[in-house]
Design a protein around this motif. Sequence first.
Motif, PDB file in Angstrom:
ATOM      1  N   ARG A 305       1.199  -8.196   2.140  1.00  0.00           N
ATOM      2  CA  ARG A 305       0.693  -6.877   1.782  1.00  0.00           C
ATOM      3  C   ARG A 305      -0.315  -6.397   2.822  1.00  0.00           C
ATOM      4  NH1 ARG A 305       1.421 -10.081  -2.505  1.00  0.00           N
ATOM      5  NH2 ARG A 305      -0.598 -11.097  -2.163  1.00  0.00           N
ATOM      6  N   ALA A 306      -0.481  -5.056   2.891  1.00  0.00           N
ATOM      7  CA  ALA A 306      -1.422  -4.486   3.851  1.00  0.00           C
ATOM      8  C   ALA A 306      -2.137  -3.298   3.216  1.00  0.00           C
ATOM      9  CB  ALA A 306      -0.708  -4.039   5.130  1.00  0.00           C
ATOM     10  N   VAL A 307      -3.404  -3.130   3.599  1.00  0.00           N
ATOM     11  CA  VAL A 307      -4.196  -1.976   3.156  1.00  0.00           C
ATOM     12  C   VAL A 307      -3.967  -0.831   4.139  1.00  0.00           C
ATOM     13  CG1 VAL A 307      -6.530  -1.090   2.773  1.00  0.00           C
ATOM     14  CG2 VAL A 307      -5.939  -3.417   2.048  1.00  0.00           C
ATOM     15  N   VAL A 308      -3.667   0.358   3.594  1.00  0.00           N
ATOM     16  CA  VAL A 308      -3.424   1.535   4.434  1.00  0.00           C
ATOM     17  C   VAL A 308      -4.250   2.704   3.904  1.00  0.00           C
ATOM     18  CG1 VAL A 308      -1.105   0.821   5.113  1.00  0.00           C
ATOM     19  CG2 VAL A 308      -1.424   2.224   3.045  1.00  0.00           C
ATOM     20  N   ASN A 309      -4.432   3.696   4.780  1.00  0.00           N
ATOM     21  CA  ASN A 309      -5.163   4.909   4.426  1.00  0.00           C
ATOM     22  C   ASN A 309      -4.269   6.113   4.717  1.00  0.00           C
ATOM     23  OD1 ASN A 309      -7.131   6.781   3.798  1.00  0.00           O
ATOM     24  ND2 ASN A 309      -8.356   6.429   5.635  1.00  0.00           N
ATOM     25  N   THR A 310      -4.246   7.086   3.798  1.00  0.00           N
ATOM     26  CA  THR A 310      -3.432   8.282   4.004  1.00  0.00           C
ATOM     27  C   THR A 310      -4.281   9.538   4.151  1.00  0.00           C
ATOM     28  OG1 THR A 310      -3.192   8.648   1.612  1.00  0.00           O
ATOM     29  CG2 THR A 310      -1.517   7.285   2.701  1.00  0.00           C
ATOM     30  N   ALA A 311      -5.599   9.414   4.064  1.00  0.00           N
ATOM     31  CA  ALA A 311      -6.476  10.594   4.116  1.00  0.00           C
ATOM     32  C   ALA A 311      -6.611  11.103   5.547  1.00  0.00           C
ATOM     33  CB  ALA A 311      -7.849  10.259   3.556  1.00  0.00           C
ATOM     34  N   GLU A 312      -6.689  12.416   5.686  1.00  0.00           N
ATOM     35  CA  GLU A 312      -6.902  13.036   6.984  1.00  0.00           C
ATOM     36  C   GLU A 312      -8.403  13.195   7.244  1.00  0.00           C
ATOM     37  OE1 GLU A 312      -4.472  13.595   8.976  1.00  0.00           O
ATOM     38  OE2 GLU A 312      -2.719  13.470   7.654  1.00  0.00           O
ATOM     39  N   ASN A 313      -8.726  13.495   8.505  1.00  0.00           N
ATOM     40  CA  ASN A 313     -10.099  13.832   8.894  1.00  0.00           C
ATOM     41  C   ASN A 313     -11.101  12.749   8.495  1.00  0.00           C
ATOM     42  OD1 ASN A 313      -9.196  16.351   9.907  1.00  0.00           O
ATOM     43  ND2 ASN A 313      -9.277  17.208   7.821  1.00  0.00           N
ATOM     44  N   TYR A 314     -10.736  11.511   8.736  1.00  0.00           N
ATOM     45  CA  TYR A 314     -11.621  10.370   8.514  1.00  0.00           C
ATOM     46  C   TYR A 314     -12.027  10.215   7.046  1.00  0.00           C
ATOM     47  CZ  TYR A 314     -11.929  10.941  13.556  1.00  0.00           C
ATOM     48  OH  TYR A 314     -11.619  11.085  14.886  1.00  0.00           O
ATOM     49  N   GLY A 315     -11.195  10.693   6.142  1.00  0.00           N
ATOM     50  CA  GLY A 315     -11.468  10.532   4.718  1.00  0.00           C
ATOM     51  C   GLY A 315     -11.007   9.177   4.224  1.00  0.00           C
ATOM     52  N   ASN A 316     -11.156   8.954   2.928  1.00  0.00           N
ATOM     53  CA  ASN A 316     -10.798   7.682   2.310  1.00  0.00           C
ATOM     54  C   ASN A 316      -9.786   7.903   1.203  1.00  0.00           C
ATOM     55  OD1 ASN A 316     -13.347   7.203   3.695  1.00  0.00           O
ATOM     56  ND2 ASN A 316     -13.331   5.197   2.712  1.00  0.00           N
ATOM     57  N   ALA A 317      -8.562   7.448   1.429  1.00  0.00           N
ATOM     58  CA  ALA A 317      -7.517   7.430   0.405  1.00  0.00           C
ATOM     59  C   ALA A 317      -6.710   6.158   0.646  1.00  0.00           C
ATOM     60  CB  ALA A 317      -6.644   8.676   0.480  1.00  0.00           C
ATOM     61  N   TYR A 318      -7.315   5.026   0.249  1.00  0.00           N
ATOM     62  CA  TYR A 318      -6.736   3.725   0.566  1.00  0.00           C
ATOM     63  C   TYR A 318      -5.817   3.244  -0.554  1.00  0.00           C
ATOM     64  CZ  TYR A 318      -9.782   3.135   4.590  1.00  0.00           C
ATOM     65  OH  TYR A 318     -10.391   3.276   5.803  1.00  0.00           O
ATOM     66  N   GLY A 319      -4.792   2.510  -0.131  1.00  0.00           N
ATOM     67  CA  GLY A 319      -3.872   1.884  -1.064  1.00  0.00           C
ATOM     68  C   GLY A 319      -3.361   0.580  -0.496  1.00  0.00           C
ATOM     69  N   LEU A 320      -2.437  -0.049  -1.199  1.00  0.00           N
ATOM     70  CA  LEU A 320      -1.883  -1.339  -0.793  1.00  0.00           C
ATOM     71  C   LEU A 320      -0.362  -1.227  -0.803  1.00  0.00           C
ATOM     72  CD1 LEU A 320      -2.945  -4.258  -0.146  1.00  0.00           C
ATOM     73  CD2 LEU A 320      -2.382  -4.827  -2.517  1.00  0.00           C
ATOM     74  N   ILE A 321       0.271  -1.639   0.304  1.00  0.00           N
ATOM     75  CA  ILE A 321       1.731  -1.566   0.412  1.00  0.00           C
ATOM     76  C   ILE A 321       2.323  -2.955   0.575  1.00  0.00           C
ATOM     77  CG2 ILE A 321       1.698   0.748   1.420  1.00  0.00           C
ATOM     78  CD1 ILE A 321       2.220  -0.579   4.160  1.00  0.00           C
ATOM     79  N   ASP A 322       3.641  -3.056   0.257  1.00  0.00           N
ATOM     80  CA  ASP A 322       4.360  -4.299   0.539  1.00  0.00           C
ATOM     81  C   ASP A 322       5.078  -4.162   1.883  1.00  0.00           C
ATOM     82  OD1 ASP A 322       6.662  -2.768   0.129  1.00  0.00           O
ATOM     83  OD2 ASP A 322       7.052  -3.590  -1.861  1.00  0.00           O
ATOM     84  N   LYS A 323       5.879  -5.144   2.253  1.00  0.00           N
ATOM     85  CA  LYS A 323       6.490  -5.165   3.586  1.00  0.00           C
ATOM     86  C   LYS A 323       7.630  -4.157   3.729  1.00  0.00           C
ATOM     87  CE  LYS A 323       6.650  -9.153   5.761  1.00  0.00           C
ATOM     88  NZ  LYS A 323       6.889 -10.574   6.123  1.00  0.00           N
ATOM     89  N   GLN A 324       8.021  -3.535   2.645  1.00  0.00           N
ATOM     90  CA  GLN A 324       9.010  -2.465   2.728  1.00  0.00           C
ATOM     91  C   GLN A 324       8.340  -1.090   2.761  1.00  0.00           C
ATOM     92  OE1 GLN A 324       9.570  -5.224   0.464  1.00  0.00           O
ATOM     93  NE2 GLN A 324      10.653  -5.970   2.286  1.00  0.00           N
ATOM     94  N   GLY A 325       7.010  -1.066   2.711  1.00  0.00           N
ATOM     95  CA  GLY A 325       6.277   0.192   2.731  1.00  0.00           C
ATOM     96  C   GLY A 325       6.070   0.798   1.367  1.00  0.00           C
ATOM     97  N   LYS A 326       6.459   0.105   0.317  1.00  0.00           N
ATOM     98  CA  LYS A 326       6.300   0.607  -1.042  1.00  0.00           C
ATOM     99  C   LYS A 326       4.853   0.432  -1.494  1.00  0.00           C
ATOM    100  CE  LYS A 326       7.837  -0.193  -5.796  1.00  0.00           C
ATOM    101  NZ  LYS A 326       8.668  -1.044  -6.686  1.00  0.00           N
ATOM    102  N   MET A 327       4.308   1.480  -2.141  1.00  0.00           N
ATOM    103  CA  MET A 327       2.940   1.428  -2.623  1.00  0.00           C
ATOM    104  C   MET A 327       2.832   0.509  -3.844  1.00  0.00           C
ATOM    105  SD  MET A 327       0.553   3.174  -1.038  1.00  0.00           S
ATOM    106  CE  MET A 327       0.509   4.324   0.360  1.00  0.00           C
ATOM    107  N   ILE A 328       1.995  -0.502  -3.727  1.00  0.00           N
ATOM    108  CA  ILE A 328       1.679  -1.366  -4.873  1.00  0.00           C
ATOM    109  C   ILE A 328       0.477  -0.797  -5.622  1.00  0.00           C
ATOM    110  CG2 ILE A 328       1.038  -3.699  -5.590  1.00  0.00           C
ATOM    111  CD1 ILE A 328       2.246  -4.697  -2.948  1.00  0.00           C
ATOM    112  N   ILE A 329      -0.544  -0.426  -4.856  1.00  0.00           N
ATOM    113  CA  ILE A 329      -1.705   0.285  -5.387  1.00  0.00           C
ATOM    114  C   ILE A 329      -1.701   1.655  -4.726  1.00  0.00           C
ATOM    115  CG2 ILE A 329      -4.224   0.379  -5.483  1.00  0.00           C
ATOM    116  CD1 ILE A 329      -4.233  -2.679  -5.497  1.00  0.00           C
TER     117      ILE A 329
END
Length: 654
Positions: A305-329
């Motif tokens: 699993r990996a922690v990723v961020n989707t927020a623009e402009n240095y914001g915080n919108a973090y989640g957790l994905i699996d190796k297929q890119g599916k959002m777990i959190i």
Amino acid sequence: MLRIRLNELGKGNDNGPLQADVWRWDGIGWNEYITQQEEDFIRTEEELFVTIPAEAGLYRVDYSNKPYETPYVLPEWVDDELRNTGLHPAPFNLKEGMLWGYINDEGRAQIEPRYEYAEDFQKNGLAIVQRKNSSGLIDSSGRERVKPIYSFIAPFSEGRAVVSDAKGYTFIDEKGKEVTPARYDYLNSLHEGLALFSKQITTGGPSLYGYVDAQGKEVLPAIYVDANDFMNGVALVKIKEGEYALIDPEGKILYTYNHPFVGSPGDGLLSYQATENGKYGYLNTDGTVAIQPQFTSALPFSEGRAVVNTAENYGNAYGLIDKQGKMIIPAKYYEVLQLGEGRAAIGTPIFPSQPYRGSRYIIADAETGAILSNHTLLGVNNYQDGLASVYDAKETFFIDRTGKRAAQPPVIQGTGTLTLSGRLIRADIDQRTAYYDRQGKQIWRQNGVIPLRPPYSVVEKKYKPNRDYLVYYPVVEGIASAEVSREVNDKLRKLSLVEDPGSNGATQDFSYNGDFSVSFFRKNLLVLELTGYRYPFGAAHGMPTKIYTHTNVRNGRFYKLGDLFKPGSRYVEKLSKIVGKQIENDPEYSYVFPDTYKGITSAQPFFVDNEALYLYFAPYEIAPYSAGFPTFRIPYAEIMGLISTEGEFWQSFH
């Protein structure tokens, strides 16, 4: 603060001492714990008190019987990895200042406190210690294996430790022998038989990276623009701008990646950017795309699993994905932390308008995303052997893999970390250290009374009105006159900034930590060092403070710099010249800003010891913040003609 008497609660109670807890409504829940001071949480006869901040709000008082004994006891912990030494680093408050030594599993001092800092013993039976701001190594008998001559020593890895001094970085073996033939600008620890190093190829040019083996032989020359440690037989290196490669230990290129950025591999995937300053995705090790670029940041994979961020402009919108890119959190949280052992922490700001003031966390299953516990935590650590150290608004304790409070004691009021340490548990709570056995019994704690000489001692008191304000302040005991004693200790309390900073709400826009130590004691002169650190929320850094008090314990007088010198001696002018010459001639003070030193003043901060007078300046006053408190040592022999040797100040310690 407002004091509330709870007398009726204590009447007829024979089931153990009463414990009262005060909570404040923060608009979401009863999440703000109001710390009760020892001096404010007193029961004498039938008197029981709690205190609340003197400001509007909703407060709740919970009370219960506190058991006399720990109700749950685990059997003795069995661990094949227990260290053979059975020794644990421990700080002691002494009249010489705070020094570190080692205690055994029974809490008895085994190696006397004589170090500025001491680390855990490693599996090879050696421990890193510091003396006179330099690092060395000792064995379990306290014998020096490596004298404290290095500015830095890293933990041993694969039989080698990285050390550094003014000449650069090198390796030492477990006998303390330097094994590399040359010094490096940078050297990392060994990983799979190779260590990353860097050196500047040409004067003024960029540093390049290569790899050495355990004997210091350059196996792969410094030809890489950037590089990472070897892991699982491969390492990621940067060949040039826009070109990365995965190499084996012989330097053979296994795969090449032509992208603006490629990150270190984790679980067989590498984060990357397809375009300059573009979104992040993940590559397979063969260079094919595993997850298309769609994230504003992407951390390495771990446990699938990996922690990723989707927020623009240095914001915080973090989640957790699996190796297929599916959002777990789902990617909507201010923080997501992988804690290991299949667990994660989800963080949201305590104060949404001030997210830099910290987060509140809940525990989730990292495999499914399911919330395991909704209990609000204010600090979390990684899991180890099924346990993770956490703290909430009130206590520090362990949680298990269910995310709930573990049966494993101890549970300690305050903020900090519990660490498994051989057969013991180390507790670093509210900036003080204690040790507990695996059944939760305290077997050692940092002393709060510093003996000087009979009848004098310094007693440590704690003031913590909320989680952002913590002060340890001194109380001098043994002064014959009660009135003088009160005056001395009232002044020390005031100088230590023991004051009401407000509640734990948004009205307090800073955090503050204060502490003290005995700097010098001789005859009747007690010199205390009072330190502080004030951090305005959201600032780049805080501002440290340092005050030395010089007190005659017989008459309670506080001495000033001028009390040391003869009347009319023009000591300010003469001391100014001495400091000016040190700045001009001593390379140690090359960091002083040009043309900023204009001399000292009669109110110059100072302290004394047995051999010299010391004058110091605050950060930024004459030097950069990183220089700390520029300090200048002036031996008494150099200024003896100025000193009033018959004066009260000099006679107080001579």
